[in-house]
Design a protein around this motif. Structure first.
Motif, PDB file in Angstrom:
ATOM      1  N   GLN A   8       0.821  -1.212   0.000  1.00  0.00           N
ATOM      2  CA  GLN A   8       0.000   0.000   0.000  1.00  0.00           C
ATOM      3  C   GLN A   8       0.854   1.260   0.000  1.00  0.00           C
ATOM      4  O   GLN A   8       1.788   1.395   0.791  1.00  0.00           O
ATOM      5  CB  GLN A   8      -0.897   0.028   1.250  1.00  0.00           C
ATOM      6  CG  GLN A   8      -2.156  -0.803   1.119  1.00  0.00           C
ATOM      7  CD  GLN A   8      -3.073  -0.552   2.295  1.00  0.00           C
ATOM      8  OE1 GLN A   8      -3.163  -1.373   3.182  1.00  0.00           O
ATOM      9  NE2 GLN A   8      -3.740   0.584   2.296  1.00  0.00           N
ATOM     10  N   HIS A   9       0.503   2.176  -0.863  1.00  0.00           N
ATOM     11  CA  HIS A   9       1.145   3.488  -0.882  1.00  0.00           C
ATOM     12  C   HIS A   9       0.248   4.543  -0.249  1.00  0.00           C
ATOM     13  O   HIS A   9       0.713   5.629   0.102  1.00  0.00           O
ATOM     14  CB  HIS A   9       1.503   3.887  -2.318  1.00  0.00           C
ATOM     15  CG  HIS A   9       2.488   2.967  -2.961  1.00  0.00           C
ATOM     16  ND1 HIS A   9       3.833   2.969  -2.639  1.00  0.00           N
ATOM     17  CD2 HIS A   9       2.325   1.994  -3.895  1.00  0.00           C
ATOM     18  CE1 HIS A   9       4.463   2.055  -3.346  1.00  0.00           C
ATOM     19  NE2 HIS A   9       3.575   1.445  -4.118  1.00  0.00           N
ATOM     20  N   GLU A  10      -1.051   4.206  -0.118  1.00  0.00           N
ATOM     21  CA  GLU A  10      -1.997   5.141   0.485  1.00  0.00           C
ATOM     22  C   GLU A  10      -3.152   4.344   1.079  1.00  0.00           C
ATOM     23  O   GLU A  10      -3.347   3.169   0.747  1.00  0.00           O
ATOM     24  CB  GLU A  10      -2.503   6.139  -0.549  1.00  0.00           C
ATOM     25  CG  GLU A  10      -3.190   5.506  -1.733  1.00  0.00           C
ATOM     26  CD  GLU A  10      -3.584   6.519  -2.784  1.00  0.00           C
ATOM     27  OE1 GLU A  10      -4.543   6.250  -3.524  1.00  0.00           O
ATOM     28  OE2 GLU A  10      -2.934   7.595  -2.857  1.00  0.00           O
ATOM     29  N   PRO A  11      -3.917   4.960   1.974  1.00  0.00           N
ATOM     30  CA  PRO A  11      -5.020   4.237   2.612  1.00  0.00           C
ATOM     31  C   PRO A  11      -6.066   3.807   1.579  1.00  0.00           C
ATOM     32  O   PRO A  11      -6.221   4.434   0.528  1.00  0.00           O
ATOM     33  CB  PRO A  11      -5.603   5.276   3.578  1.00  0.00           C
ATOM     34  CG  PRO A  11      -4.521   6.273   3.787  1.00  0.00           C
ATOM     35  CD  PRO A  11      -3.759   6.329   2.502  1.00  0.00           C
ATOM     36  N   THR A  13     -10.264   2.478   1.044  1.00  0.00           N
ATOM     37  CA  THR A  13     -11.589   2.717   1.614  1.00  0.00           C
ATOM     38  C   THR A  13     -12.118   1.448   2.267  1.00  0.00           C
ATOM     39  O   THR A  13     -11.606   0.344   2.032  1.00  0.00           O
ATOM     40  CB  THR A  13     -12.584   3.159   0.531  1.00  0.00           C
ATOM     41  OG1 THR A  13     -12.757   2.074  -0.403  1.00  0.00           O
ATOM     42  CG2 THR A  13     -12.073   4.396  -0.205  1.00  0.00           C
ATOM     43  N   ASP A  32      -6.744   2.529  10.181  1.00  0.00           N
ATOM     44  CA  ASP A  32      -6.559   3.836   9.542  1.00  0.00           C
ATOM     45  C   ASP A  32      -6.356   3.713   8.035  1.00  0.00           C
ATOM     46  O   ASP A  32      -5.548   4.432   7.436  1.00  0.00           O
ATOM     47  CB  ASP A  32      -5.383   4.580  10.180  1.00  0.00           C
ATOM     48  CG  ASP A  32      -5.666   4.970  11.620  1.00  0.00           C
ATOM     49  OD1 ASP A  32      -6.852   5.079  11.976  1.00  0.00           O
ATOM     50  OD2 ASP A  32      -4.711   5.148  12.391  1.00  0.00           O
ATOM     51  N   TYR A  34      -5.112   1.176   6.385  1.00  0.00           N
ATOM     52  CA  TYR A  34      -4.013   0.295   5.988  1.00  0.00           C
ATOM     53  C   TYR A  34      -4.296  -1.138   6.438  1.00  0.00           C
ATOM     54  O   TYR A  34      -4.659  -1.382   7.597  1.00  0.00           O
ATOM     55  CB  TYR A  34      -2.690   0.785   6.565  1.00  0.00           C
ATOM     56  CG  TYR A  34      -2.187   2.010   5.859  1.00  0.00           C
ATOM     57  CD1 TYR A  34      -1.343   1.899   4.758  1.00  0.00           C
ATOM     58  CD2 TYR A  34      -2.587   3.288   6.260  1.00  0.00           C
ATOM     59  CE1 TYR A  34      -0.896   3.040   4.083  1.00  0.00           C
ATOM     60  CE2 TYR A  34      -2.150   4.421   5.586  1.00  0.00           C
ATOM     61  CZ  TYR A  34      -1.307   4.288   4.504  1.00  0.00           C
ATOM     62  OH  TYR A  34      -0.875   5.402   3.832  1.00  0.00           O
ATOM     63  N   PRO A  87     -10.465   7.723   9.225  1.00  0.00           N
ATOM     64  CA  PRO A  87     -10.100   6.743   8.206  1.00  0.00           C
ATOM     65  C   PRO A  87     -10.609   5.360   8.619  1.00  0.00           C
ATOM     66  O   PRO A  87     -10.727   5.094   9.831  1.00  0.00           O
ATOM     67  CB  PRO A  87      -8.574   6.799   8.186  1.00  0.00           C
ATOM     68  CG  PRO A  87      -8.212   7.256   9.566  1.00  0.00           C
ATOM     69  CD  PRO A  87      -9.303   8.168  10.022  1.00  0.00           C
TER      70      PRO A  87
END
Length: 204
Positions: A8-11, A13, A32, A34, A87
């Motif tokens: 993962q580079h970003e959260p 959904t 959050d 991740y 998140p």
């Protein structure tokens, strides 16, 4: 242990998390946004969680009968509990007592009365620090930590929100050498569980 292999580079959904294959998701939680792998869980660990879930279910059924189903309760093991969406954070308690839900409604913190984590070598810090904080922040009224050995559950620590707000307050610990009762509480309703109910091996 099954691990989600995407880096993962970003959260992500909540919906994207639910799109992960259900079999793979059994060994994952969402923190959050991740995806994180759950700790290893051995046979005895899972047996104790199952025994406690069944004991809570028995007490919940007795309460529903006593009150004429004024409230409806269910128990579950290792099911996603959505703590908050922004998140997105979802934990999988080893056992959970919650209010009844329609078949396809997502189990969320607001439905939960008691969440339980069974401690192990790999999970002790996560359960005592991170999950405890998450469950309290989400407003779940009761949190139990269970220690076990080859016989079964050996100690149960009980925590509760005071005034409906966190952090948790320690309200009692029972040990197997203190007597036959593992749990005897009046909140969220009358619950009595014996140590023999939480043994790994079934009675023969």
């Amino acid at each position: 242990m099954t691990i989600w292999h995407e880096h993962q580079h970003e959260p992500i959904t909540w919906e994207a998390y639910l799109d992960i294959d259900e079999e793979t998701r059994r060994d994952l939680e969402l923190v959050d946004g991740y995806v994180v792998p759950r700790e290893q869980r051995g046979r005895d660990h899972q047996k104790v969680a199952t025994r406690l879930s069944l004991a809570l279910e028995r007490e919940a059924v007795a309460e529903m009968r006593r009150t004429g189903r004024a409230e409806c309760y269910e128990t579950n093991t290792e099911v996603d509990v959505l703590l908050w969406e922004r998140p997105p954070t979802a934990r999988k308690p080893d056992a959970v007592l919650h209010r009844c839900l329609p078949e396809f409604e997502q189990l969320a913190a607001e439905h939960c009365l008691i969440v339980v984590e069974v401690l192990s070598t790999w999970s002790d810090r996560r359960d005592r620090v991170y999950k405890m904080a998450d469950y309290a922040d989400a407003g779940i009224p009761h949190y139990w930590l269970v220690q076990f050995d080859k016989v079964g559950a050996v100690a149960i620590e009980r925590y509760a929100l005071t005034g409906g707000r966190g952090p948790y307050t320690h309200i009692g610990t029972t040990h197997r050498d203190m007597g036959p009762e593992a749990v005897h509480v009046t909140s969220p309703f009358g619950i009595r569980v014996l140590w023999e109910d939480l043994e790994v091996a079934p009675k023969v």
